[in-house]
Design a protein around this motif. Structure first.
Motif, PDB file in Angstrom:
ATOM      1  N   PRO A  39      47.617  63.534  -8.153  1.00 33.59           N
ATOM      2  CA  PRO A  39      48.397  62.906  -9.234  1.00 33.59           C
ATOM      3  C   PRO A  39      49.786  62.423  -8.801  1.00 33.59           C
ATOM      4  CG  PRO A  39      48.268  65.286  -9.540  1.00 33.59           C
ATOM      5  CD  PRO A  39      47.441  64.969  -8.334  1.00 33.59           C
ATOM      6  N   ASP A  40      50.234  62.793  -7.599  1.00 32.89           N
ATOM      7  CA  ASP A  40      51.603  62.433  -7.171  1.00 32.89           C
ATOM      8  C   ASP A  40      51.831  60.925  -7.217  1.00 32.89           C
ATOM      9  OD1 ASP A  40      52.219  65.201  -5.275  1.00 32.89           O
ATOM     10  OD2 ASP A  40      50.157  64.562  -5.673  1.00 32.89           O
ATOM     11  N   PRO A  41      53.019  60.514  -7.718  1.00 35.04           N
ATOM     12  CA  PRO A  41      53.269  59.066  -7.793  1.00 35.04           C
ATOM     13  C   PRO A  41      53.490  58.435  -6.423  1.00 35.04           C
ATOM     14  CG  PRO A  41      55.209  60.307  -8.483  1.00 35.04           C
ATOM     15  CD  PRO A  41      54.129  61.319  -8.222  1.00 35.04           C
ATOM     16  N   VAL A  42      53.309  57.138  -6.374  1.00 33.55           N
ATOM     17  CA  VAL A  42      53.591  56.365  -5.154  1.00 33.55           C
ATOM     18  C   VAL A  42      54.986  55.763  -5.330  1.00 33.55           C
ATOM     19  CG1 VAL A  42      52.893  54.365  -3.768  1.00 33.55           C
ATOM     20  CG2 VAL A  42      51.145  55.831  -4.812  1.00 33.55           C
ATOM     21  N   PRO A  43      55.920  56.044  -4.406  1.00 33.78           N
ATOM     22  CA  PRO A  43      57.274  55.490  -4.561  1.00 33.78           C
ATOM     23  C   PRO A  43      57.255  53.968  -4.663  1.00 33.78           C
ATOM     24  CG  PRO A  43      57.205  57.082  -2.763  1.00 33.78           C
ATOM     25  CD  PRO A  43      55.781  56.873  -3.201  1.00 33.78           C
ATOM     26  N   ARG A  44      58.176  53.452  -5.483  1.00 35.91           N
ATOM     27  CA  ARG A  44      58.255  52.005  -5.710  1.00 35.91           C
ATOM     28  C   ARG A  44      58.446  51.237  -4.399  1.00 35.91           C
ATOM     29  NH1 ARG A  44      59.752  47.881  -9.468  1.00 35.91           N
ATOM     30  NH2 ARG A  44      59.726  46.069  -8.132  1.00 35.91           N
ATOM     31  N   ALA A  45      59.220  51.828  -3.456  1.00 33.50           N
ATOM     32  CA  ALA A  45      59.459  51.136  -2.175  1.00 33.50           C
ATOM     33  C   ALA A  45      58.140  50.930  -1.426  1.00 33.50           C
ATOM     34  CB  ALA A  45      60.435  51.945  -1.322  1.00 33.50           C
ATOM     35  N   MET A  46      57.216  51.869  -1.570  1.00 32.13           N
ATOM     36  CA  MET A  46      55.911  51.721  -0.902  1.00 32.13           C
ATOM     37  C   MET A  46      55.086  50.628  -1.568  1.00 32.13           C
ATOM     38  SD  MET A  46      54.576  55.490   0.150  1.00 32.13           S
ATOM     39  CE  MET A  46      55.402  56.424   1.436  1.00 32.13           C
ATOM     40  N   VAL A  47      55.151  50.583  -2.897  1.00 35.43           N
ATOM     41  CA  VAL A  47      54.429  49.520  -3.612  1.00 35.43           C
ATOM     42  C   VAL A  47      54.972  48.164  -3.170  1.00 35.43           C
ATOM     43  CG1 VAL A  47      53.931  48.534  -5.885  1.00 35.43           C
ATOM     44  CG2 VAL A  47      53.922  51.026  -5.585  1.00 35.43           C
ATOM     45  N   ASP A  48      56.287  48.083  -3.050  1.00 34.96           N
ATOM     46  CA  ASP A  48      56.902  46.818  -2.613  1.00 34.96           C
ATOM     47  C   ASP A  48      56.439  46.438  -1.202  1.00 34.96           C
ATOM     48  OD1 ASP A  48      58.242  46.639  -4.994  1.00 34.96           O
ATOM     49  OD2 ASP A  48      60.162  47.352  -4.212  1.00 34.96           O
ATOM     50  N   GLN A  49      56.331  47.441  -0.331  1.00 35.56           N
ATOM     51  CA  GLN A  49      55.898  47.186   1.051  1.00 35.56           C
ATOM     52  C   GLN A  49      54.448  46.670   1.064  1.00 35.56           C
ATOM     53  OE1 GLN A  49      57.028  50.604   3.426  1.00 35.56           O
ATOM     54  NE2 GLN A  49      56.242  49.651   5.297  1.00 35.56           N
ATOM     55  N   ILE A  50      53.634  47.241   0.202  1.00 35.49           N
ATOM     56  CA  ILE A  50      52.223  46.828   0.103  1.00 35.49           C
ATOM     57  C   ILE A  50      52.146  45.378  -0.398  1.00 35.49           C
ATOM     58  CG2 ILE A  50      50.110  47.237  -1.247  1.00 35.49           C
ATOM     59  CD1 ILE A  50      50.915  50.285  -1.120  1.00 35.49           C
ATOM     60  N   LEU A  51      52.957  45.074  -1.408  1.00 31.24           N
ATOM     61  CA  LEU A  51      52.955  43.707  -1.958  1.00 31.24           C
ATOM     62  C   LEU A  51      53.481  42.708  -0.930  1.00 31.24           C
ATOM     63  CD1 LEU A  51      54.258  44.545  -5.546  1.00 31.24           C
ATOM     64  CD2 LEU A  51      51.968  43.702  -4.963  1.00 31.24           C
ATOM     65  N   GLU A  52      54.437  43.159  -0.122  1.00 28.35           N
ATOM     66  CA  GLU A  52      55.009  42.277   0.904  1.00 28.35           C
ATOM     67  C   GLU A  52      53.946  41.923   1.956  1.00 28.35           C
ATOM     68  OE1 GLU A  52      57.515  40.597   0.878  1.00 28.35           O
ATOM     69  OE2 GLU A  52      58.045  40.070   2.928  1.00 28.35           O
ATOM     70  N   ALA A  53      53.110  42.904   2.294  1.00 24.33           N
ATOM     71  CA  ALA A  53      52.029  42.636   3.262  1.00 24.33           C
ATOM     72  C   ALA A  53      51.065  41.603   2.689  1.00 24.33           C
ATOM     73  CB  ALA A  53      51.301  43.935   3.592  1.00 24.33           C
ATOM     74  N   ALA A  54      50.806  41.693   1.399  1.00 26.80           N
ATOM     75  CA  ALA A  54      49.930  40.705   0.753  1.00 26.80           C
ATOM     76  C   ALA A  54      50.604  39.337   0.734  1.00 26.80           C
ATOM     77  CB  ALA A  54      49.596  41.157  -0.670  1.00 26.80           C
ATOM     78  N   ARG A  55      51.881  39.336   0.444  1.00 27.60           N
ATOM     79  CA  ARG A  55      52.629  38.072   0.333  1.00 27.60           C
ATOM     80  C   ARG A  55      52.585  37.263   1.625  1.00 27.60           C
ATOM     81  NH1 ARG A  55      57.777  35.732   0.811  1.00 27.60           N
ATOM     82  NH2 ARG A  55      58.494  37.392   2.187  1.00 27.60           N
ATOM     83  N   LEU A  56      52.548  37.977   2.761  1.00 26.26           N
ATOM     84  CA  LEU A  56      52.608  37.295   4.060  1.00 26.26           C
ATOM     85  C   LEU A  56      51.232  36.812   4.542  1.00 26.26           C
ATOM     86  CD1 LEU A  56      55.221  39.549   5.888  1.00 26.26           C
ATOM     87  CD2 LEU A  56      55.567  37.285   4.873  1.00 26.26           C
TER      88      LEU A  56
END
Ligand SMILES: Cc1cc2nc3c(=O)[nH]c(=O)nc-3n(C[C@H](O)[C@H](O)[C@H](O)COP(=O)(O)O)c2cc1C
Length: 178
Positions: free
Chosen positions: A19-36
């Motif tokens: 149940p532990d949350p995923v830090p927002r910075a990690m979500v941003d990093q994941i989205l950045e990989a998609a963006r590129l």
């Protein structure tokens, strides 16, 4: 740092999450990989909706999934990344009319797997979910009709061990031309 080949070998479809949350910075990093990610004519047809709020995630699982696969586990993933396709005339209509190739779907696959491998590098588990009702999902994430949901990526801390990949051999999938 994990090598690329280790990363590819480590990734598996994770269907149990802590149940532990995923830090927002990690979500941003994941989205950045998609963006590129690369895309046909650089149209970048992907759109992402990030669902972390429990009620929203529950709705996606209960109303946005098609029945029959028993995917309740996805509601435990602290992040559901909804991937949508934004239509563009060149790659949706013009180019496929000549080639028959579904460019935007290829583009979304590439961007999604960039996201998945970035998540894997961060130690997160992921699972692609394609058994969805796009209309229901679109309503839940409040996208306009021009953006069509194609898949959901479950992301979170794995609560199961990786499984080895079951795949056909290279010989079965490859033809070397002489
Ligand atoms: C486009 C796509 C859609 C998928 N849809 C689902 C799904 O709806 N539900 C599910 O449990 N797994 C889904 N999967 C995961 C596959 O079942 C999984 O990748 C495959 O069995 C290989 O296992 P592995 O990912 O653990 O190596 C999907 C995978 C992809 C790439």
């Amino acid at each position: 740092m994990t090598s690329f080949s280790d990363l590819v070998a480590k990734r598996f479809s994770c269907r149990a999450y802590k149940p532990d949350p995923v830090p927002r910075a990690m979500v941003d990093q994941i989205l950045e990989a998609a963006r590129l990610a690369p895309s046909a004519c650089n149209r970048q047809p992907w759109r992402f909706a990030v669902a972390t709020e429990p009620g929203l995630r529950r709705r996606l699982v209960e109303e946005g999934f098609l029945p029959g696969l028993g995917m309740k586990w996805a509601g435990e993933a602290p992040v559901l990344l909804v991937m949508g396709m934004a239509k563009s005339f060149i790659t949706h209509t013009l180019a496929p009319a000549l080639s028959g190739v579904d460019y935007p779907l290829l583009d979304l696959g590439i961007a999604g797997e960039h996201a998945v491998l970035q998540a894997t590098e961060l130690g997160l588990g992921t699972c692609w979910i394609g058994w969805i009702n796009p209309k229901a999902v679109r309503k839940i994430v409040r996208w306009p009709p021009s953006v069509v949901p194609q898949a959901i990526l479950a992301v979170g801390w794995p609560d199961q061990l990786p499984r080895p990949a079951i795949r056909m051999s290279q010989a079965e999938m490859t033809k070397f031309l002489d």
